[in-house]
Design a protein around this motif. Structure first.
Motif, PDB file in Angstrom:
ATOM      1  N   ASN A 137       0.819  -1.212   0.051  1.00  0.00           N
ATOM      2  CA  ASN A 137       0.140  -0.108  -0.002  1.00  0.00           C
ATOM      3  C   ASN A 137       0.966   1.163  -0.028  1.00  0.00           C
ATOM      4  OD1 ASN A 137      -3.236  -0.283   0.545  1.00  0.00           O
ATOM      5  ND2 ASN A 137      -1.962  -2.023   1.645  1.00  0.00           N
TER       6      ASN A 137
ATOM      7  N   GLY B 130      -9.143  -5.083   3.016  1.00  0.00           N
ATOM      8  CA  GLY B 130      -8.204  -3.572   2.529  1.00  0.00           C
ATOM      9  C   GLY B 130      -8.710  -2.264   2.929  1.00  0.00           C
TER      10      GLY B 130
ATOM     11  N   ARG C 165      -8.241   1.032   4.864  1.00  0.00           N
ATOM     12  CA  ARG C 165      -6.982   1.203   5.525  1.00  0.00           C
ATOM     13  C   ARG C 165      -7.333   2.348   6.540  1.00  0.00           C
ATOM     14  NH1 ARG C 165      -3.080  -2.215   4.903  1.00  0.00           N
ATOM     15  NH2 ARG C 165      -1.798  -0.697   4.959  1.00  0.00           N
TER      16      ARG C 165
ATOM     17  N   ASN D 216      -8.386  -0.912  -0.306  1.00  0.00           N
ATOM     18  CA  ASN D 216      -7.571  -1.339  -1.216  1.00  0.00           C
ATOM     19  C   ASN D 216      -7.422  -2.947  -1.300  1.00  0.00           C
ATOM     20  OD1 ASN D 216      -5.821  -1.525  -3.479  1.00  0.00           O
ATOM     21  ND2 ASN D 216      -4.161  -1.235  -2.237  1.00  0.00           N
TER      22      ASN D 216
ATOM     23  N   LYS E 167      -8.213  -0.042  -5.707  1.00  0.00           N
ATOM     24  CA  LYS E 167      -8.356   0.791  -4.556  1.00  0.00           C
ATOM     25  C   LYS E 167      -9.289   1.907  -4.851  1.00  0.00           C
ATOM     26  CE  LYS E 167      -5.508   4.598  -2.468  1.00  0.00           C
ATOM     27  NZ  LYS E 167      -4.152   4.940  -2.230  1.00  0.00           N
TER      28      LYS E 167
END
Length: 514
Positions: free
Chosen positions: A372, A440, A442, A452, A509
């Motif tokens: 990432n 994902g 974040r 993502n 993403k």
């Protein structure tokens, strides 16, 4: 003053919990009752000889009230999701000072009061930060830092830790800045104590391998006071977290102070712990000031904290090398082709090569950060997914879900599987890896939601992560390739309180506004 601060923390946390509950109203996609069969099975597959705050009979009600929901076409991933929440609940213990999480269900003679052990506290924070009720983790941390007549527990620093960093990352999930600011003086004192106790003359930090929670390593020993990638990565992360907290508090001078501390550790780390010959971060022996010259899994830990500058990514080439760290049942704790691999005997908690979930969780978190936050072409989502598959497959014993201490890298046999102490060993994460890595989500401090996924496009046609309490709102993340599974449209979408805030035709993403 101590009692007043504890009372203040309680009311701040109580107010925050009420506020979060009020904000979290929103539609969901998955029906919670569809997953009860997992808990019924888990309850039936054991004799509950040790029960703490939430016994098996109450486990489903507790899970319904506290956990996100997850559904995917790969059944073992899904089963393990509910199993790991079920086992985490087993470790909740009610004390006269509130709830705590244990590491072992059985009593250990080296534990602190309430059978507390600090070695996996960072893992506990990362995993439990996704529980809907903040009181469990808040109580637990208050006990660790203020449970000894207002002072830290005696064995808070018994093991190297990234507690401060983990607590900041908890804030990135629940947005409870008031509680974090209330804890800031305690965390400053904790960091200063580490500097006083474990800093070498060259500015790096030392620990023995056993006090790193990693005894019998190839690179060290129970009495060797070496500069290890572990404690130095942790101290860098803790300093970075404190710098961000000081910014929140408006303390410019302290922000600069902790930023400089972190930068100093980074420069020393890259200067002294990078072995250019091995292209790897390794332990440096204090005696003789020489490299240990062994690649160990702890060399991936720096990326857990986004420590390395660009240019060190070649270390990750060993992650898929069968002579390196890649084994049939997961990632080994030392490189497989090293002459001392698995030479320390068996079953006294050796970290000379066997697979430890503790280390696997650290490496997978670090790998997600690498993918990432760095420009690199060494690993991709296919690598991440395959390693997550191995992690899931390893967490079975005699055909049933199981999480223990460590296992044989070739057979998957749990090396302490028949010992009571090893059952439900609470020293790793899994669900946090699903949320922040595989799916994902974040965590971040602002009002942007970033997702993502690290799932190859050809693996799953659908999945859903639902009922995630994030920044006080309910988040749902859906992948539905053709739109027929969830009837919410084709492709990838992110929903906040029932409203779609981001979407894409493919797994990629996306960002949106909270």
């Amino acid at each position: 003053m101590i009692k007043a601060s504890v009372i203040l923390t309680f009311f701040i946390s109580l107010t925050t919990n009420i506020t979060l509950a009020q904000k979290s109203k929103g539609g969901g996609v998955l029906k919670v009752g569809n997953f009860r069969h997992y808990v019924d099975y888990f309850n039936k597959m054991e004799d509950e000889n040790i029960a703490q705050a939430i016994p098996n009979a109450q486990s489903w009600d507790w899970m319904k009230a506290n956990i996100p929901l997850f559904e995917c076409p790969q059944q073992n991933f899904e089963e393990m999701w509910y199993y790991r929440w079920w086992t985490l609940r087993k470790h909740l213990k009610q004390t006269d000072q509130g709830y705590v999480f244990t590491e072992f269900l059985v009593k250990r003679n080296y534990a602190d009061k309430y059978n507390l052990i600090a070695s996996a506290l960072g893992h506990h924070i990362y995993e439990a930060r996704w529980l809907h009720d903040n009181k469990y983790l808040t109580d637990y941390l208050n006990v660790w830092y203020r449970g000894n007549e207002g002072k830290p527990m005696k064995k808070l620093r018994g093991f190297s830790s990234w507690n401060i960093y983990a607590m900041y990352n908890r804030y990135l999930v629940n947005s409870d800045s008031a509680w974090l600011m209330n804890m800031l003086p305690d965390l400053e004192a904790d960091y200063a104590a580490w500097e006083n106790e474990k800093r070498l003359r060259n500015g790096l930090f030392w620990n023995t391998d056993v006090k790193d929670a990693m005894e019998e390593t190839i690179s060290g020993g129970r009495r060797e006071q070496n500069a290890r990638p572990t404690i130095n990565s942790y101290m860098y992360g803790n300093a970075m977290a404190l710098a961000r907290m000081e910014t929140m508090a408006g303390n410019k001078a302290k922000t600069q102070l902790y930023s400089l501390k972190a930068d100093t550790i980074k420069q020393l780390f890259q200067q002294y712990l990078w072995n250019a010959k091995d292209t790897f971060f390794e332990t440096r022996k204090t005696a003789g000031d020489t490299m240990a010259n062994v690649r160990e899994e702890i060399g991936f830990i720096p990326w857990y904290f986004n420590l390395p500058d660009a240019g060190y990514e070649a270390a990750w080439k060993k992650i898929t090398d069968e002579s390196g760290f890649f084994a049939p049942f997961g990632l080994t704790t030392a490189e497989r082709n090293h002459p001392q691999f698995r030479t320390h005997g068996c079953c006294k908690c050796e970290w000379d090569g066997a697979v430890w979930p503790y280390a696997t969780a650290q490496t997978m978190t670090a790998m997600a950060n690498l993918m990432n936050n760095y420009q690199q072409n060494v690993v991709n989502d296919s690598v991440y997914f395959r390693l997550m598959e191995l992690y899931v497959e390893s967490q079975y014993y005699r055909g049933r879900p199981y999480i223990g201490e460590y296992l044989d890298e070739k057979t998957g046999y749990w090396l302490k599987g028949d010992q009571e102490r090893s059952r439900y060993y609470n020293h790793s994460t899994y669900n946090d890896l699903i949320i922040t890595g595989l799916v994902g989500l974040r965590p971040r401090a602002d009002n942007i939601i970033e997702v993502n996924p690290l799932i190859p496009a050809n693996e799953w046609n659908w999945f859903c992560l639902d009922n995630v309490l994030y920044h006080g709102k309910k988040v749902t993340i859906i992948w539905d390739k053709d739109g027929t599974k969830y009837k919410k449209g084709k492709g990838f979408s992110v929903w906040v309180n029932g409203k779609k805030v981001a979407s894409a035709a493919t797994l990629q993403k996306v960002t949106g506004n909270l």
